[in-house]
Design an enzyme around this catalytic site. Structure first.
Site, short mmCIF file in Angstrom:
data_model
loop_
_atom_site.label_atom_id
_atom_site.label_comp_id
_atom_site.label_asym_id
_atom_site.label_seq_id
_atom_site.Cartn_x
_atom_site.Cartn_y
_atom_site.Cartn_z
N HIS A 94 -3.63 4.93 4.22
CA HIS A 94 -4.80 4.05 4.25
C HIS A 94 -5.99 4.71 3.56
O HIS A 94 -6.70 4.08 2.78
CB HIS A 94 -5.14 3.72 5.70
CG HIS A 94 -6.45 3.02 5.85
ND1 HIS A 94 -6.64 1.73 5.44
CD2 HIS A 94 -7.65 3.45 6.33
CE1 HIS A 94 -7.90 1.37 5.68
NE2 HIS A 94 -8.53 2.40 6.22
N TYR A 151 3.81 6.42 11.15
CA TYR A 151 4.09 5.06 11.61
C TYR A 151 5.02 4.24 10.71
O TYR A 151 5.31 3.09 11.02
CB TYR A 151 2.78 4.29 11.84
CG TYR A 151 1.82 4.30 10.66
CD1 TYR A 151 2.01 3.43 9.59
CD2 TYR A 151 0.73 5.17 10.63
CE1 TYR A 151 1.13 3.44 8.52
CE2 TYR A 151 -0.14 5.18 9.54
CZ TYR A 151 0.06 4.32 8.50
OH TYR A 151 -0.79 4.33 7.43
N ARG A 209 0.87 -1.19 0.00
CA ARG A 209 0.00 0.00 0.00
C ARG A 209 0.89 1.22 0.00
O ARG A 209 1.40 1.62 1.06
CB ARG A 209 -0.89 -0.02 1.25
CG ARG A 209 -2.11 0.89 1.15
CD ARG A 209 -2.72 1.14 2.51
NE ARG A 209 -1.90 2.08 3.27
CZ ARG A 209 -1.83 2.12 4.60
NH1 ARG A 209 -2.51 1.28 5.34
NH2 ARG A 209 -1.04 3.01 5.20
C1 TPP Z 1 -14.68 -4.76 11.76
C2 TPP Z 1 -13.88 -3.54 11.48
N1 TPP Z 1 -12.98 -3.11 12.37
C3 TPP Z 1 -12.25 -2.02 12.13
C4 TPP Z 1 -12.39 -1.31 10.98
C5 TPP Z 1 -11.55 -0.05 10.72
N2 TPP Z 1 -10.66 -0.30 9.58
C6 TPP Z 1 -10.98 0.08 8.33
S1 TPP Z 1 -9.89 -0.49 7.21
C7 TPP Z 1 -8.92 -1.21 8.40
C8 TPP Z 1 -7.67 -1.94 8.00
C9 TPP Z 1 -7.92 -3.01 7.00
O1 TPP Z 1 -6.70 -3.55 6.59
P1 TPP Z 1 -6.58 -4.62 5.43
O2 TPP Z 1 -7.59 -5.69 5.64
O3 TPP Z 1 -5.18 -5.07 5.36
O4 TPP Z 1 -7.01 -3.86 4.11
P2 TPP Z 1 -6.27 -2.64 3.39
O5 TPP Z 1 -6.81 -1.39 4.01
O6 TPP Z 1 -4.82 -2.80 3.61
O7 TPP Z 1 -6.67 -2.72 1.97
C10 TPP Z 1 -9.47 -1.01 9.65
C11 TPP Z 1 -8.89 -1.49 10.91
C12 TPP Z 1 -13.35 -1.78 10.07
N3 TPP Z 1 -13.59 -1.17 8.90
N4 TPP Z 1 -14.07 -2.89 10.34
#
Ligand code: TPP
Ligand code: TPP
Ligand code: MG
Ligand code: MG
Lengths: 375, 324, 375, 324
Positions: free
Chosen positions: C272, C281, C268
């Site tokens: 985010h 970070y 990425r």
């Molecule tokens: C159940 C839940 N907990 C927390 C969040 C907050 N949140 C949004 S995206 C994210 C990280 C997701 O990471 P990843 O699965 O690696 O996907 P990426 O963003 O890297 O594409 C978090 C913690 C959420 N959307 N849903």
């Protein structure tokens, strides 16, 4: 292209066992050191679970007990706790009473709990078999399966944070590996190297649901790979193997090397609970098959081979246990239900005003005599 | 006295308590080096290290499940759920485990976990960054539910919650995280859990509210006061245990009640307040009890300002109720 | 005793890739058959995601758009959908707009969604980037991560039950593998041999949380073992490898051989979301490292090596896309918010009496002019 | 007409609909060969096979999550959650996904899943085989909540639910699963969702109830009728959408309301009923609205009969309200 999982590696499917058919110990098995006293103490503990189960099921069938769950054939898995210190914690599911007994939970408390009477250590709050024994570091049992898994990880991790070397041992069935709780608990443990031993009793069934409907994984042990921790398949009816595997896992945990998954391969010979009729969904010959592999008989053969088995000792154990059960039952059945006012205690550390109001409201009613009261 | 916003007040409370009590640990998604997506745990990782300010894997059930285990062992975990909308994967651990541990073990085991979570709308977050799930928790015996509306209360209530013996759902009104500013004493103090606060004294109608909605209600009161109306505003601060005395005393005095919250109307916390009043102050009532709430739809995105109770809607309810 | 997982098997850690540094295809790689037209179409699709992202982030920074999420560096993973038929279904997370575009979702709909205006296909109900495109069999995106995983399994399983040969492809990030949803979805798929392809974008981060805080597993692919399905690690910046792996998985699924887990190893490069500041970070040099492995540049080298790249074509694509974006934006920014009364539609199939009452209540109020309305 | 109990009625409805509509599938823990722990799906596996009567792994989130996916694709899944107490692992899928699919996709996607689950106390099930979580679902826009009290309604409402276009939480009162018997027409009929039923006409007080509690209330009514009291009993049958007309008409007539349910009092469904009345029929009320409910404690084991609203407690509430 490389497709992980296409070729089952035979080593991961092997079953670790120590006690041979004739009771001798596998020559290159590196068995745990076990004193004669402990070997006999474990024998008594195995017998106790079996005898208590038999008696309580009978009681349930007579309508004197609301509900019961047996462990027949899985008793050896309970006594994996031999590998722990008293200061370690056990997070049980509902099918390991032997672990509680072995850590000092009394038959009296056990029986009072089943009856939910005024002397029940948990004050008649939960169904039979949902014990809680703080003095034995045996954590309160919950019906929703798997919830204890991340809790155990948290406790283990807390010990690490607190720079204590206590470990957690958490029990669950193979059906429970399908829950999200199993996954999140295992994953947290892997990341934080929590000193936690995951002990899965793979007894082949989750109520009526067989292993092949539960997961397509070729074993439970292999699931450890997904969390970067070691996994091991152990003959769950072989108490020596169970103790050996658990001791190894405990040593790793205490050394700071993190968690271990132990799959104890065993079989649920009885129904799921007193409410179940297994003949509806499985061939009655199937449990018969497993009678031959009874863990208590196997331990007896081990004692015989070690030269420390005596029939007189077994009879004595049986008689002592039988008498204890009778005494505990006689007492438990005499005791009435908890006092009505206790209904409102322990919701919070103190009873809030509104709840106190509800208590007074109930106490002001003509005392309703429960038809089930205390049984 | 320094002027803090709610984020700063929460951060200050956490720091004070972590210094005072080595059993306090903070855990959650991105709470470590990053300091939390709202920065409420900012600087704690640097001061207390990764063993007490813990970045967890992405699993709310794991966060709460392990927090329970930590609390059983004697730590004082203060997990953060990144948004209240994401608390549901942990719902089983909260309502079946956390809430019942003391009761089900006959008082043998307790798990005084304080779950912090930002809640509520008004930040253009749509369905999943705007919810107000307080009623689910208030309906679950064994949980305390605390919702501050301002920095002073946020700090004092959070300190009280962490020092308490019971599990607490501590919901933070994220819409006013930065907007609600106020003087906050340095150092240690607590605001007792279970005490409501009269924010504005008045004679004509009692307006019950909590969290971000307190600010909306104050705005509404200013509007109507200009026209000579005189509402009394109560900031509940704690939903469970509720300060029923404060509520009933006020309603018996004014004879009228308006209730405001963001959550959907049906079975929202306002229903409990209305039911309480209808049970214990009915004969003093001179007008129907009116609820001004979110509508019974999922939380929308583009129309969130239409969805949320506006000062105008609250003002109208006050006027209608007084004129009834 | 045998402890599974002690010895990482190197084969499970290998990364499957096809396009070499110079754009040639690995000699023994068995690349997928890809026409020139498709190869160029895919190039355009890659560019479109990149250009849309750049433009929307700019807009967001200017305060003209509430929120945005970029995919920079991960575009090749989106186009794994090339391996699907239109009748197959995609269950996206929020970071695969390219999969929607490639299946026919228009830039106009996309942009209207971002603005939540009256022409937004989902009626302004969700935050930006939470698209839903029924006509593209691109299922409604939800913020809670992982919920789409068991849903995809259910859809795939339903296809099997209905004796259709449609398959599901579900996207998620490596952070999402920590959720219970991942586990239960994978496990159900294994048991029911659901024709579902699990495509994990392992981009190294879940907001600020790096892989090593997410799981101790040595890869995501190895987790497939826990569910009795094949897992494969693919270079997620190599579109040819992504298509090849997905085609193989789709073929398995359609043949009735069940699910596959694909780990697309990528990175990425951006924050985010528009609310994030990754420099807090992580070392700003880290994303720079990955610029060298840009999937679009890689695809370009592949086209060059295949002899079908022309600068003029690229410029033309860029210009066309740029114009489309400008047009879509000009349109979207003009459109106001959805009508207030639509707030109450689609909660149920019909508006219940009480809800209709709430609608009338709102409509009776003086029209509140939203300060954010439509932007 | 055959006499059925509720289990048989549910079973009959499932069989009828599975014969009529090949899109209907049943899934859950032990629902296959075993026929479900309460035998509600008994015989279906034999008739419809393992592709339509599906034993799932032990994961409620998986059951509901996959059911949603099936429904999106066009099937009509009727998942069973073995006990309502075990529904929480699926809470996220239910409240964040199932409830919001239609809304969040602007009507593009719908997931009309009908979740069947036994609820309530009175079977000596303690904390985890006795809960009544209906208020959680009634507070969640996008879900319908249906709770029959007798075999006739159980069959007719379940058929209506499966044929409907919306997700439904269908809660079955397990205490009276076998005890509540009644004539049930063979073959096809539906009972419309959203219509309450006056079970007993009366002039003095309206008693609102649903599920197993209807039987308790009837018993209470018989007691008080012997002393000359004349309560009107309304079986709500559907909690969401609520038949507000039926409720308000009756309360306006009697001027008094008693509400009975098993769930804890605070924020229970009774709060919504009381709030509704206090909002729209306040001026017709001649006595405070009384709720007779479970207490605000976790569901106990030994003292469950003290916990559950008894006919005596309901009778007392009726008497007190009428005499007020
Ligand atoms: C159940 C839940 N907990 C927390 C969040 C907050 N949140 C949004 S995206 C994210 C990280 C997701 O990471 P990843 O699965 O690696 O996907 P990426 O963003 O890297 O594409 C978090 C913690 C959420 N959307 N849903
Ligand atoms: C979350 C949850 N869902 C369903 C149940 C009902 N239930 C009780 S035990 C059981 C089977 C558990 O099987 P397994 O984990 O293999 O343990 P075993 O009974 O074989 O010891 C089920 C489905 C439950 N207790 N909790
Ligand atoms: Mg089992
Ligand atoms: Mg990621």
């Amino acid at each position: 292209m490389l497709m992980t999982g296409r070729q089952p590696s035979s080593s991961e499917d092997e079953l670790f066992s120590l006690i041979e058919d004739d009771g001798s110990v596998a020559p290159d098995g590196r068995p745990p050191v076990l004193s004669e006293v402990d070997a006999l103490r474990l024998f008594r503990a195995l017998l106790q679970v079996r005898l208590v189960d038999e008696r309580m099921m009978k009681l349930q069938r007579q309508g004197r007990l609301g509900f019961y769950m047996q462990s027949m054939g899985e008793e050896a898995t309970h006594l994996a706790v031999h590998a722990l210190r008293p200061s370690d914690w056990v997070f049980p599911s509902y099918r390991e009473p032997g672990a509680a007994f072995y850590r000092g939970y009394s038959l009296k408390d056990f029986t009072n709990q089943l009856f939910g009477n005024a002397e029940d250590p948990i004050k008649g709050r939960q169904m039979p078999v949902h014990h809680s024994a703080r003095s034995a570091n045996y954590v309160s049992i919950s019906s929703p399966v798997g919830t204890q898994i991340p809790q155990a990880v948290g406790m283990a991790w807390a010990a690490k944070i607190s720079q204590k070397d206590d470990v957690a041992l958490v029990y669950f069935g193979e059906g429970t590996t399908s829950t999200g709780q199993f996954h999140v608990g295992m994953n947290f443990a892997g990341v934080f190297k929590a000193p936690c031993i995951f002990l899965c009793r793979n007894n082949g069934y989750a109520i009526s649901t067989g292993y092949q409907h539960q997961t397509a994984s070729r074993s439970i042990a292999v699931k450890a790979l997904a969390y970067g921790m070691p996994g091991v398949r152990v003959d769950g009816n072989d108490l020596l193997a169970m103790i050996s595997a658990t001791e190894e896992a405990v040593a790793r945990a205490r050394a700071g090397d993190g968690p271990t998954l132990i799959e104890a391969v065993t079989y649920r010979r009885a129904g799921h609970s007193s409410s179940d009729d297994p003949n509806v969904y499985r061939d009655p010959n199937e449990p018969k098959e497993w009678e031959r592999r009874d863990p208590i008989e196997r331990w007896k053969r081990y004692l015989v081979a070690r030269g420390i088995y005596e029939e007189a000792i077994e009879s004595q154990y049986r008689q002592e246990i039988g008498e204890e059960i009778v005494a505990a039952l006689a007492h438990a059945e005499k005791i009435g239900p908890p006092a009505v006012e206790t209904l409102f205690d322990d919701v919070f550390s103190e009873v809030p005003v509104e709840l106190e109001g509800q208590r007074q409201e109930l106490l002001a009613l003509p005392r309703y005599v429960s038809p089930h009261g205390g049984s | 006295m320094p002027v803090f916003n709610i984020i700063q007040a929460v951060n200050d409370a956490l720091r004070i308590e972590m210094r005072r009590d080595s059993r306090v640990v903070v855990l959650g998604e991105d709470v470590g080096k990053f300091g939390g997506v709202f920065r409420a745990t900012s600087g704690l990782f640097e001061e207390f290290g990764g063993e007490r300010v813990i970045d967890t894997p992405l699993a709310e059930a794991g966060i709460i499940g392990t927090a329970i285990g930590m609390a059983l062992y004697g730590l004082k975990p203060v997990p953060e759920i990144q948004f209240a909308d994401f608390i549901y994967p942990a719902f089983d651990q909260i309502v079946n485990e956390l809430a019942k541990f003391r009761y089900r073990s006959g008082g043998q085991y307790t798990a005084p976990v304080v779950i912090r979570t930002p809640y509520g709308g008004g930040i253009r977050g749509g369905h999943y960054h705007s919810q107000s799930p307080e009623a689910y928790f208030a309906h679950t015996p064994g949980l305390k539910v605390v919702i501050p509306s301002n920095p002073y209360d946020a700090k004092g209530l959070l300190l009280a919650a962490i020092r308490g013996e019971d599990p607490v759902i501590f919901m933070e009104p994220k819409r006013v995280y930065r907007a609600a500013k106020g003087e906050v004493p340095e150092g240690d103090y607590t605001v007792p859990i279970g005490e409501a606060k009269v924010v504005r004294e008045g004679r004509q109608v009692t307006v019950l509210c909590y969290g971000a909605m307190v600010h909306t209600v104050i705005e509404a009161a200013e509007k109507v006061a200009a026209d000579g109306f005189d509402p009394e505003i109560i900031d509940l601060r704690t939903l469970l245990p509720l300060d029923t005395e404060a509520v009933l005393t006020s309603v018996r005095k004014t004879g009228r009640a308006v209730i405001a919250h963001e959550a959907p109307k049906t079975c929202g916390y306002g229903a409990e307040l209305a039911a309480l009043i209808a049970e214990r102050a009915l004969m003093q009532l001179e007008a129907p009890i009116v609820r001004v709430t979110g509508f019974d739809t999922p939380f929308p995105y583009s129309l969130e300002n239409e969805y949320l109770p506006s000062p105008e809607r609250v003002a109208k309810a006050i006027r209608d109720t007084v004129r009834f």
